[in-house]
Scaffold this motif. Structure first.
Motif, PDB file in Angstrom:
ATOM      1  N   VAL A 171      43.934  44.043  53.973  1.00  0.00           N
ATOM      2  CA  VAL A 171      43.702  45.053  55.017  1.00  0.00           C
ATOM      3  C   VAL A 171      42.431  44.673  55.786  1.00  0.00           C
ATOM      4  CG1 VAL A 171      43.218  47.481  55.484  1.00  0.00           C
ATOM      5  CG2 VAL A 171      44.865  46.848  53.700  1.00  0.00           C
ATOM      6  N   PRO A 172      42.535  44.389  57.083  1.00  0.00           N
ATOM      7  CA  PRO A 172      41.390  43.864  57.831  1.00  0.00           C
ATOM      8  C   PRO A 172      40.140  44.738  57.773  1.00  0.00           C
ATOM      9  CG  PRO A 172      43.389  43.541  59.093  1.00  0.00           C
ATOM     10  CD  PRO A 172      43.765  44.383  57.915  1.00  0.00           C
ATOM     11  N   LEU A 173      40.278  46.059  57.904  1.00  0.00           N
ATOM     12  CA  LEU A 173      39.093  46.918  57.894  1.00  0.00           C
ATOM     13  C   LEU A 173      38.373  46.826  56.556  1.00  0.00           C
ATOM     14  CD1 LEU A 173      37.269  48.956  59.266  1.00  0.00           C
ATOM     15  CD2 LEU A 173      38.825  50.773  58.515  1.00  0.00           C
ATOM     16  N   ALA A 174      39.131  46.814  55.460  1.00  0.00           N
ATOM     17  CA  ALA A 174      38.519  46.690  54.140  1.00  0.00           C
ATOM     18  C   ALA A 174      37.811  45.344  54.000  1.00  0.00           C
ATOM     19  CB  ALA A 174      39.581  46.852  53.048  1.00  0.00           C
ATOM     20  N   ILE A 175      38.404  44.298  54.545  1.00  0.00           N
ATOM     21  CA  ILE A 175      37.795  42.967  54.477  1.00  0.00           C
ATOM     22  C   ILE A 175      36.497  42.938  55.275  1.00  0.00           C
ATOM     23  CG2 ILE A 175      38.106  40.571  55.225  1.00  0.00           C
ATOM     24  CD1 ILE A 175      41.083  40.895  54.500  1.00  0.00           C
ATOM     25  N   GLU A 176      36.481  43.568  56.439  1.00  0.00           N
ATOM     26  CA  GLU A 176      35.266  43.573  57.260  1.00  0.00           C
ATOM     27  C   GLU A 176      34.151  44.365  56.584  1.00  0.00           C
ATOM     28  OE1 GLU A 176      35.431  43.760  61.399  1.00  0.00           O
ATOM     29  OE2 GLU A 176      37.551  43.311  61.559  1.00  0.00           O
ATOM     30  N   ILE A 177      34.504  45.466  55.927  1.00  0.00           N
ATOM     31  CA  ILE A 177      33.490  46.239  55.201  1.00  0.00           C
ATOM     32  C   ILE A 177      32.968  45.439  54.012  1.00  0.00           C
ATOM     33  CG2 ILE A 177      33.017  48.360  53.933  1.00  0.00           C
ATOM     34  CD1 ILE A 177      33.418  48.723  56.920  1.00  0.00           C
ATOM     35  N   ALA A 178      33.864  44.714  53.324  1.00  0.00           N
ATOM     36  CA  ALA A 178      33.426  43.870  52.208  1.00  0.00           C
ATOM     37  C   ALA A 178      32.456  42.804  52.697  1.00  0.00           C
ATOM     38  CB  ALA A 178      34.640  43.228  51.540  1.00  0.00           C
ATOM     39  N   ALA A 179      32.733  42.226  53.864  1.00  0.00           N
ATOM     40  CA  ALA A 179      31.822  41.220  54.419  1.00  0.00           C
ATOM     41  C   ALA A 179      30.450  41.826  54.688  1.00  0.00           C
ATOM     42  CB  ALA A 179      32.416  40.636  55.703  1.00  0.00           C
ATOM     43  N   GLN A 180      30.410  43.071  55.144  1.00  0.00           N
ATOM     44  CA  GLN A 180      29.132  43.747  55.351  1.00  0.00           C
ATOM     45  C   GLN A 180      28.397  43.956  54.029  1.00  0.00           C
ATOM     46  OE1 GLN A 180      29.704  47.425  57.461  1.00  0.00           O
ATOM     47  NE2 GLN A 180      30.019  46.427  59.446  1.00  0.00           N
ATOM     48  N   ARG A 181      29.147  44.325  52.988  1.00  0.00           N
ATOM     49  CA  ARG A 181      28.532  44.578  51.687  1.00  0.00           C
ATOM     50  C   ARG A 181      27.890  43.314  51.099  1.00  0.00           C
ATOM     51  NH1 ARG A 181      26.704  49.453  50.719  1.00  0.00           N
ATOM     52  NH2 ARG A 181      28.220  50.992  50.034  1.00  0.00           N
ATOM     53  N   LEU A 182      28.407  42.153  51.496  1.00  0.00           N
ATOM     54  CA  LEU A 182      27.855  40.902  50.977  1.00  0.00           C
ATOM     55  C   LEU A 182      26.445  40.631  51.493  1.00  0.00           C
ATOM     56  CD1 LEU A 182      31.020  38.614  51.064  1.00  0.00           C
ATOM     57  CD2 LEU A 182      29.809  39.439  49.047  1.00  0.00           C
ATOM     58  N   ARG A 183      25.976  41.440  52.416  1.00  0.00           N
ATOM     59  CA  ARG A 183      24.588  41.318  52.846  1.00  0.00           C
ATOM     60  C   ARG A 183      23.628  41.710  51.725  1.00  0.00           C
ATOM     61  NH1 ARG A 183      23.389  40.787  58.140  1.00  0.00           N
ATOM     62  NH2 ARG A 183      21.330  41.688  57.744  1.00  0.00           N
ATOM     63  N   SER A 184      24.075  42.616  50.871  1.00  0.00           N
ATOM     64  CA  SER A 184      23.169  43.125  49.831  1.00  0.00           C
ATOM     65  C   SER A 184      23.696  42.969  48.415  1.00  0.00           C
ATOM     66  CB  SER A 184      22.864  44.611  50.090  1.00  0.00           C
ATOM     67  OG  SER A 184      24.068  45.358  50.215  1.00  0.00           O
ATOM     68  N   LEU A 185      24.956  42.618  48.253  1.00  0.00           N
ATOM     69  CA  LEU A 185      25.549  42.499  46.922  1.00  0.00           C
ATOM     70  C   LEU A 185      26.216  41.135  46.761  1.00  0.00           C
ATOM     71  CD1 LEU A 185      27.248  46.022  46.687  1.00  0.00           C
ATOM     72  CD2 LEU A 185      25.189  45.277  45.463  1.00  0.00           C
ATOM     73  N   PRO A 186      26.145  40.546  45.553  1.00  0.00           N
ATOM     74  CA  PRO A 186      26.799  39.245  45.334  1.00  0.00           C
ATOM     75  C   PRO A 186      28.317  39.388  45.316  1.00  0.00           C
ATOM     76  CG  PRO A 186      25.919  40.087  43.276  1.00  0.00           C
ATOM     77  CD  PRO A 186      25.428  41.024  44.350  1.00  0.00           C
ATOM     78  N   LEU A 187      28.987  38.298  45.599  1.00  0.00           N
ATOM     79  CA  LEU A 187      30.447  38.296  45.642  1.00  0.00           C
ATOM     80  C   LEU A 187      31.048  38.783  44.330  1.00  0.00           C
ATOM     81  CD1 LEU A 187      33.121  37.544  47.028  1.00  0.00           C
ATOM     82  CD2 LEU A 187      32.743  35.180  46.291  1.00  0.00           C
ATOM     83  N   THR A 188      30.471  38.376  43.211  1.00  0.00           N
ATOM     84  CA  THR A 188      31.035  38.742  41.914  1.00  0.00           C
ATOM     85  C   THR A 188      31.025  40.245  41.681  1.00  0.00           C
ATOM     86  OG1 THR A 188      28.850  38.307  40.959  1.00  0.00           O
ATOM     87  CG2 THR A 188      30.500  36.547  40.795  1.00  0.00           C
ATOM     88  N   SER A 189      30.073  40.961  42.310  1.00  0.00           N
ATOM     89  CA  SER A 189      30.003  42.405  42.102  1.00  0.00           C
ATOM     90  C   SER A 189      31.167  43.134  42.759  1.00  0.00           C
ATOM     91  CB  SER A 189      28.681  42.957  42.638  1.00  0.00           C
ATOM     92  OG  SER A 189      28.658  42.883  44.057  1.00  0.00           O
ATOM     93  N   LEU A 190      31.843  42.477  43.699  1.00  0.00           N
ATOM     94  CA  LEU A 190      32.961  43.109  44.392  1.00  0.00           C
ATOM     95  C   LEU A 190      34.311  42.775  43.772  1.00  0.00           C
ATOM     96  CD1 LEU A 190      31.905  42.564  48.126  1.00  0.00           C
ATOM     97  CD2 LEU A 190      31.475  44.544  46.670  1.00  0.00           C
ATOM     98  N   LEU A 191      34.301  42.045  42.679  1.00  0.00           N
ATOM     99  CA  LEU A 191      35.562  41.587  42.091  1.00  0.00           C
ATOM    100  C   LEU A 191      36.051  42.474  40.955  1.00  0.00           C
ATOM    101  CD1 LEU A 191      34.966  37.727  42.116  1.00  0.00           C
ATOM    102  CD2 LEU A 191      36.290  39.111  43.722  1.00  0.00           C
TER     103      LEU A 191
END
Length: 449
Positions: A313-333
């Motif tokens: 879902v594009p909107l969810a992906i764009e929000i996840a990209a924003q979250r990567l400014r402050s959180l590591p990738l592994t925290s979103l998995l």
């Protein structure tokens, strides 16, 4: 050069001029053939054949869309001409001065405009919408919240703008009251906002130049029945008007061409030289734009897993990209924490809703109680369930199989349940919808206790 049919016949000089123009303008713009295809809606194969000179009989609409994307849009046909019967074969520099000046002047545009960044993974969608808008006066884009209906509609309207010399207007319908709460008020407000752009007013397209006009109605799911009625009336009253509607719920309008906008692809052929799936490409583009120092090239398997959790879902992906400014990738998995983190993030200018959870809750709140009850049962089923699976999981519902089938179809029409149409129809619920509905059910249970 007047062209009487759908194709443009060039002599040797003409086709070489067209080829040279396309090549030079594309290179000046710094675009690949794939990027020009995204921006114009013309297939890469057609672009390649034109640039090599192997296609000496291109479609008129293909040439028009390419010229428009490259900033050399041809003039649109007069009001009385049928689609595809206009004189647009000559390149801008080959036309008389007066004709060039008229053709280069953009048609009016009212309302929100498309973002400048290219659409990712939407080449097929764009080609279909552009073609549909030229053969039908009512085109409807459906799909779940956050899938990119609005962005696709605005981008398509921008591509089509040269063909609508009467102008383009974009009307957001989200401020209209839901029709299930107050049908009369919803109808009155919908009539007011559409008349503002089709009647006599400061924003009206009716007095602009003449010629065909395009009206984009964005976010019609809560007034779907009223929008269908209004569309029929508008098209009857304004022969030169075309409508492009976005809605999570399909419109009950027989004349409409409906296109389901699906999430981006999250898997694909494996291999070193194979392109990444479009969902992964979108996340990488957004991270590169916001965090150019963050290199995810060596973490593509984890990026792919994240996009799969988000169902593309594009909107969810764009929000996840924003979250990567402050959180590591592994925290979103971790799925247990992923949607909680994303559900609280402010979507900013990416959505009409404040958060991703608000976007799902908007669709949920539009449902009658019986539909919500069934949806609560469905989120407990694994993906790929059938109607029979629903009845087996809830034996008490089997005597009312026809009613359950009707409710399931309504949930699918509302884009809360996704349908896979194969030999046997199966259904699934996007992870974000599943998460929000589960949370709502728990909250309801806790409140009752």
């Amino acid at each position: 050069m007047v062209i009487p049919n759908e194709f443009i016949s060039f002599d040797g000089t003409d086709i070489h001029q067209l080829r040279d123009f396309l090549l030079s303008q594309r290179r000046i713009s710094g675009w690949t053939q794939e990027e020009l295809s995204e921006r114009s809606g013309v297939s890469v194969r057609t672009i390649r054949n034109l640039e090599t000179g192997s296609n000496t009989n291109p479609r008129r609409t293909s040439v028009a869309l390419l010229l428009s994307a490259l900033g050399a849009a041809p003039a649109a046909p007069p009001e009385t001409a049928p689609w595809g019967a206009d004189d647009m074969a000559a390149l801008p520099e080959q036309r008389p001065e007066a004709y060039r000046a008229r053709s280069s002047e953009p048609s009016p545009w009212h309302g929100p405009r498309p973002l400048g960044d290219p659409l990712v993974g939407r080449q097929l969608d764009m080609r279909h919408v552009l073609a549909s808008a030229q053969r039908s006066r009512l085109v409807v884009l459906t799909g779940p919240g956050g899938v990119g209906k609005t962005r696709l509609a605005l981008a398509a309207a921008s591509r089509l703008r040269p063909l609508f010399r009467g102008g383009v207007a974009v009307v957001e319908l989200r401020d209209c009251p839901p029709e299930h709460l107050d049908p009369a008020h919803a109808r009155a407000e919908l009539t007011r906002v559409t008349r503002e752009f089709t009647g006599v007013s400061g924003h009206s397209l009716a007095g602009a130049r003449g010629g065909r006009r395009l009206l984009v109605l964005d976010g019609a799911e809560h007034v779907a029945q009223q929008t269908a009625r209004a569309a029929r009336q508008l098209l009857d009253e304004h022969p030169g008007l075309h409508l492009l509607v976005t809605s999570r719920r399909a419109l009950a309008a027989s004349a409409a061409e409906t296109w389901e906008v699906e999430p981006l692809r999250v898997d694909g052929p494996k291999g070193r030289d194979m392109p990444v799936p479009s969902a992964v490409e979108l996340l990488l583009r957004r991270v590169q734009a916001a965090l150019p120092t963050l290199d995810l090239a060596h973490h593509l398997p984890l990026v792919t897993t994240l996009c799969q959790l988000l169902d593309g879902v594009p909107l969810a992906i764009e929000i996840a990209a924003q979250r990567l400014r402050s959180l590591p990738l592994t925290s979103l998995l971790q799925e247990d924490t992923l949607f909680h983190l994303l559900g609280q993030a402010d979507t900013g200018g990416l959505s009409a809703h404040r958060t991703l959870s608000d976007s799902v809750r908007w669709s949920y709140d539009l449902l009658p109680a019986s539909h919500r009850e069934l949806l609560h049962d469905l989120v407990a089923l694994p993906d790929g369930f059938s109607l029979d699976d629903v009845l087996t999981a809830q034996p008490s519902r089997r005597p009312e199989m026809v009613r359950v089938a009707h409710l399931l179809a309504e949930l699918a029409d509302a884009s809360l349940v996704q349908t896979h149409r194969e030999r046997q129809y199966t259904y699934r619920i996007h992870a974000l919808v599943r998460h929000v509905v589960t949370q709502l059910a728990r909250h309801s249970q806790n409140t009752a206790a």
